[in-house]
Design an enzyme around this catalytic site. Structure first.
Site, short mmCIF file in Angstrom:
data_model
loop_
_atom_site.label_atom_id
_atom_site.label_comp_id
_atom_site.label_asym_id
_atom_site.label_seq_id
_atom_site.Cartn_x
_atom_site.Cartn_y
_atom_site.Cartn_z
N THR A 53 35.39 73.11 30.34
CA THR A 53 36.21 71.90 30.35
C THR A 53 35.26 70.72 30.25
O THR A 53 34.25 70.68 30.98
CB THR A 53 37.09 71.72 31.60
OG1 THR A 53 37.46 70.33 31.72
CG2 THR A 53 36.42 72.11 32.90
N ASP A 96 35.82 68.02 31.38
CA ASP A 96 35.96 67.26 32.64
C ASP A 96 35.00 67.72 33.74
O ASP A 96 34.79 67.01 34.71
CB ASP A 96 37.40 67.37 33.17
CG ASP A 96 38.39 66.61 32.32
OD1 ASP A 96 37.98 66.02 31.31
OD2 ASP A 96 39.59 66.59 32.66
N MET A 109 37.76 60.39 28.89
CA MET A 109 38.57 61.42 29.54
C MET A 109 38.08 61.68 30.96
O MET A 109 37.01 61.22 31.36
CB MET A 109 38.57 62.69 28.71
CG MET A 109 39.49 62.59 27.50
SD MET A 109 39.70 64.16 26.66
CE MET A 109 40.96 63.70 25.44
N GLY A 110 38.86 62.43 31.69
CA GLY A 110 38.56 62.70 33.10
C GLY A 110 39.83 62.48 33.89
O GLY A 110 40.12 61.36 34.30
N ARG A 131 37.99 43.59 24.90
CA ARG A 131 38.48 44.56 23.91
C ARG A 131 38.42 45.96 24.52
O ARG A 131 37.59 46.23 25.38
CB ARG A 131 37.62 44.56 22.65
CG ARG A 131 37.69 43.28 21.84
CD ARG A 131 39.02 43.14 21.10
NE ARG A 131 38.99 42.03 20.18
CZ ARG A 131 39.26 40.77 20.48
NH1 ARG A 131 39.58 40.46 21.72
NH2 ARG A 131 39.22 39.83 19.55
N HIS A 189 40.02 62.02 21.86
CA HIS A 189 39.63 63.38 21.48
C HIS A 189 38.31 63.45 20.71
O HIS A 189 37.83 64.55 20.43
CB HIS A 189 40.77 64.04 20.73
CG HIS A 189 41.97 64.21 21.62
ND1 HIS A 189 42.83 63.16 21.87
CD2 HIS A 189 42.39 65.25 22.37
CE1 HIS A 189 43.74 63.57 22.73
NE2 HIS A 189 43.50 64.82 23.05
N GLN A 247 35.77 62.93 22.11
CA GLN A 247 34.93 63.55 23.14
C GLN A 247 35.03 65.07 23.12
O GLN A 247 34.18 65.78 23.65
CB GLN A 247 35.35 63.06 24.54
CG GLN A 247 35.10 61.60 24.75
CD GLN A 247 35.96 61.04 25.87
OE1 GLN A 247 35.52 60.91 27.00
NE2 GLN A 247 37.21 60.69 25.55
O1 F6P Z 1 40.66 69.20 28.89
C1 F6P Z 1 40.91 68.20 29.85
C2 F6P Z 1 41.25 66.93 29.18
O2 F6P Z 1 40.14 66.60 28.44
C3 F6P Z 1 41.64 65.81 30.13
O3 F6P Z 1 40.61 64.94 30.50
C4 F6P Z 1 42.70 65.09 29.32
O4 F6P Z 1 43.61 64.45 30.18
C5 F6P Z 1 43.34 66.18 28.57
O5 F6P Z 1 42.33 67.11 28.31
C6 F6P Z 1 44.03 65.72 27.31
O6 F6P Z 1 44.35 66.83 26.54
P1 F6P Z 1 45.43 66.91 25.37
O7 F6P Z 1 45.54 65.55 24.76
O8 F6P Z 1 44.86 67.93 24.47
O9 F6P Z 1 46.68 67.37 26.00
#
Ligand code: F6P
Length: 342
Positions: free
Chosen positions: A124, A126, A168-169, A267, A273, A275
């Site tokens: 993950t 995260d 993300m996180g 800004r 994504h 990431q």
């Molecule tokens: O895999 C975890 C994660 O990266 C979270 O940080 C984020 O909230 C989620 O995935 C978003 O995933 P998706 O847009 O694919 O549902």
């Protein structure tokens, strides 16, 4: 011996490296490998491809997962668990090596409690699983954040602006903290430490007025929230099969407060994504290779109900229950360290 592999949940750079390692190591043992497509859905639907040296050729540097992924929760589907057990038996799968985060490995834990021999592999971006220093994908995500911060710095400075980077996180601020440290962020906001909007504004004002730094770069994790709000900001109502909302909007919220209450131009960049995509870093390739190979070792020695893990640079195994006992927060020493550079 026939083992099954699958990738579930959000994708992460390094998944293919792990699939390759499992396949190659199992090949050395003379075992067959079935790659289930799209996470647990592939087991429910008996949708799989045979994996061997040829099928995993050239995938080490590739992002995504050649098996596809989904957020399918078999325990939320009628007859799901029974179907999983039946299909694994029909296909003659002796052991499973699911690669995933809290959700995918949560399903693995329940299956293992029902007697399925399996070894989980932690993935993950995260990095919020317990009992492992790092999960597959974090390192590459941090590289992406650090690169984005370098780029934002130059444009922030040129325009004398406050740039907010939303990363993300969901529950943990590993990406924000490590990415922010690597990219020299002027402020990092994470889900673990709810913030006070007023303090964020004061910090930016101090930089401008006392330090004469006429620009600032803020990193905020999508799950971070101001103390005034009861929960994180979501993009839309509704949850997935694991009960997760779709987060997003905290960056916009902060930039709006800065413009409205301070009059500084701000800004927002939502890294999203980016990431999760792209070629894995060398660290992720090596980590995935070590973890994938270790998963096969565990299967060989009959150690099941565990997750392979990295602890103090050694590969080991830990009980799945322990790895999944909640969401592992960012190391607060790292978080504090970042404060010296604000
Ligand atoms: O895999 C975890 C994660 O990266 C979270 O940080 C984020 O909230 C989620 O995935 C978003 O995933 P998706 O847009 O694919 O549902």
């Amino acid at each position: 011996m026939r083992i099954g592999v699958l990738t579930g949940g959000g994708d992460a750079p390094g998944l293919n490296a792990a699939i390759r390692a499992i396949t190659r190591k199992a090949g050395h043992e003379g075992w067959e490998v079935l790659g289930f497509r799209n996470g647990w859905l592939g087991v429910l639907e008996r949708d799989y491809i045979p994996l061997d040296r040829d099928t995993v050729k050239g995938i080490l540097p590739r992002g995504g997962t050649i098996l596809g992924t989904s957020r399918t929760n078999p325990y939320k589907r009628r007859g799901g668990p029974e179907k999983l057990l039946r299909n694994l038996e029909r296909l003659g799968v002796d052991a499973l090596t699911p690669i995933g985060g809290e959700d995918t490995l949560g399903v693995a834990l329940r299956l293992s409690q029902q007697g399925v021999p399996l070894v989980g592999v932690p993935k993950t971006i995260d990095n919020d699983l317990f009992e492992t220093d790092y999960t597959i994908g974090l390192s590459t995500a941090v590289e992406t954040v650090s690169d984005a911060l370098d780029r934002l710095h130059s444009t922030a400075e040129a325009h004398h602006r406050v740039m907010v980077l939303e990363v993300m996180g969901r529950h943990a601020g590993w990406i924000a903290t490590l990415g922010g440290l690597a990219g020299g962020a002027d402020l990092i906001l994470t889900p673990e430490v709810p913030f006070v909007v007023e303090e964020v504004l004061l910090h930016i004002r101090r930089r401008h007025e006392e330090l004469r730094r006429m620009f600032s770069v803020i990193v905020v994790a999508e799950g971070a929230r101001p103390k005034e709000l009861e929960s994180s900001i979501v993009q839309e109502a509704g949850v997935d099969e694991f009960g997760h909302t779709r987060l997003g909007g905290i960056g916009e919220f902060i930039a709006h407060q800065i413009e409205k209450l301070m009059g500084y131009e701000a800004r927002v960049t939502v890294l999203g994504h980016l990431q999760r995509g792209g070629s894995p870093s060398s660290f992720d390739r090596i980590l995935a290779t070590r973890l994938g190979a270790a998963a096969v070792d565990m299967v060989k020695e009959g150690t099941f109900g565990v997750m392979v893990a990295l602890k103090s640079n050694r590969i080991t195994s830990v009980p799945l229950e322990k790895a999944l006992r909640g969401s592992r927060s960012v190391d607060l020493d790292l978080y504090q360290l970042a404060h010296y550079f604000y």
